[in-house]
Design a protein around this motif. Structure first.
Motif: not given
Lengths: 228, 228
Positions: B105-106, B109-111
């Motif tokens: 999941h991560l 969405v991590m920049s």
DNA sequence: ATTTTGGTTTTGACTAACCAAAATTTAATG
DNA sequence: CATTAAATTTTGGTTAGTCAAAACCAAAAT
């Protein structure tokens, strides 16, 4: 079924929107739409669906507010958001002005397991880097009372507890002039006509800010430095 | 425009799917669909769109493989995924058998900012907790060569470099019997008929595993303990 | 009492992603 | 070579979330 991230964002926006207006007041749909960056019609459609699910109390042409169930859900989203912000600042060393957007994405995908682990690593904190209270795992907000630089007593020392605007530029300004949570200062005077508030820091330096800014800085009476 | 997380998942699945089959071979749509948990028709539609965008090379009834552009994108997704896994294990203390789903999941969405910070905190690692190589920020895979317990020399010490199955149950088995990356052991014998492989650990203990499992453990020749 | 105005709701339409089931192609087998 | 099985593609339909623009309501101003 668990709420989609869109639903989470709506609940959060409704919470934040209603929290800064007279008690019990509903949030106008236009405000909500603006906060979420959608056109009003979209917000109406979505809110009607939320009302169906019992998460909000919606009255056409009059606005929306959270139900008890919706409030709990919103609190849990806020909990995740704020723990993440604090984690990013304390553990990963990011600036407090850059963690909001990051948390905005992460809050929807982190498992409870991970959130609990962060909470533990951070020592079960009560507030995030901006001083915003962190609800507990049951979705309850910690008690807190405070006023803003617009409403606090003048001439008495107060401690900054919270900055209620996450905009990066404003946060950098706050940081530059030492108005972050924990710092002590005093309102020297308010000038209605000039729309301004004069402050003096503990090191005696003066600073005048606008009322718009002043109302975004929350404070509480400094503990009488009771050591005597 | 940046790829949606669905696109990222397709590219990743195509990379992982093609990587474990004869070189240059295309991945059959059925396999891809199964890996992604969608019906075949859905995969076909999506892959056609990816081909339009130049991310994959698709031949009807014959399967799909990544284009150069698609490979780079897939590598960057894998980079994020693997850095996150390592971060969760090393910094947050999660078990290596529980980080895969979390990272799944991560990773979307991590920049880049955050990924870079994690990379730094971890000391620019080459491999993740399972020994999978971590591509660099340009989307290039580090060189690596190794064989599996099915193909390596018997009777010579080898070091585990990588476990190529993220399934939690399998990972716990691997951990329990000390087959994790870094551990040294030796293939004593392979029994074609019994579909089994016998191993001996450095502490002399014996262990027999099936060929299915054996082919998921990659190893390389142990450095002759060159200290003399 | 009527008009204006500003916010709100409705309607119709679009996109991404998915499934179910029918139609098709390839490959395998007698 | 014809047939059938297996895999793949097509077709038609669904859902979540969105926008644009038309229709609508309520409160203030005339």
């Amino acid at each position: 079924m668990l709420p989609s991230s869109t639903v989470e964002n709506y609940l959060k926006a409704i919470y934040l929107g209603t929290s800064q207006r007279p008690d019990g007041d509903r949030l106008p749909m236009g405000h909500l739409a603006a906060a979420l960056g959608v056109v009003p019609g979209t917000a109406t459609t979505m809110v009607k669906a939320l009302a169906e699910s019992g998460l909000v109390d919606y009255e056409p042409y009059n606005g929306v507010r959270l139900s008890a169930a919706g409030l709990t859900l919103a609190a849990l989203v806020l909990r995740r958001h704020r723990l993440i912000e604090l984690f990013l600042v304390r553990v990963m060393g990011l600036g407090w002005d850059e963690v909001h957007d990051e948390a905005e994405h992460l809050e929807h995908v982190m498992s409870d397991r991970l959130i609990a682990r962060m909470d533990e690593m951070l020592g079960f904190p009560q507030v995030d880097p901006h001083g915003d209270p962190i609800p507990n795992a049951a979705g309850e907000f910690p008690a807190h009372e405070s006023t803003t630089l617009m409403t606090c007593d003048t001439g008495t020392p107060v401690t900054v507890t919270r900055i209620t605007d996450q905009e990066a530029g404003f946060l950098r300004f706050v940081q530059q002039y030492g108005l972050m949570p924990g710092h002590e200062l005093e309102v020297v005077a308010r000038d209605e006509a000039a729309d301004a508030v004069s402050l003096s820091g503990p090191d005696g330096q003066r600073l005048t800010i606008g009322t718009r800014a002043a109302s975004k800085v929350r404070v509480s009476a400094s503990q009488a430095s009771s050591r005597a």
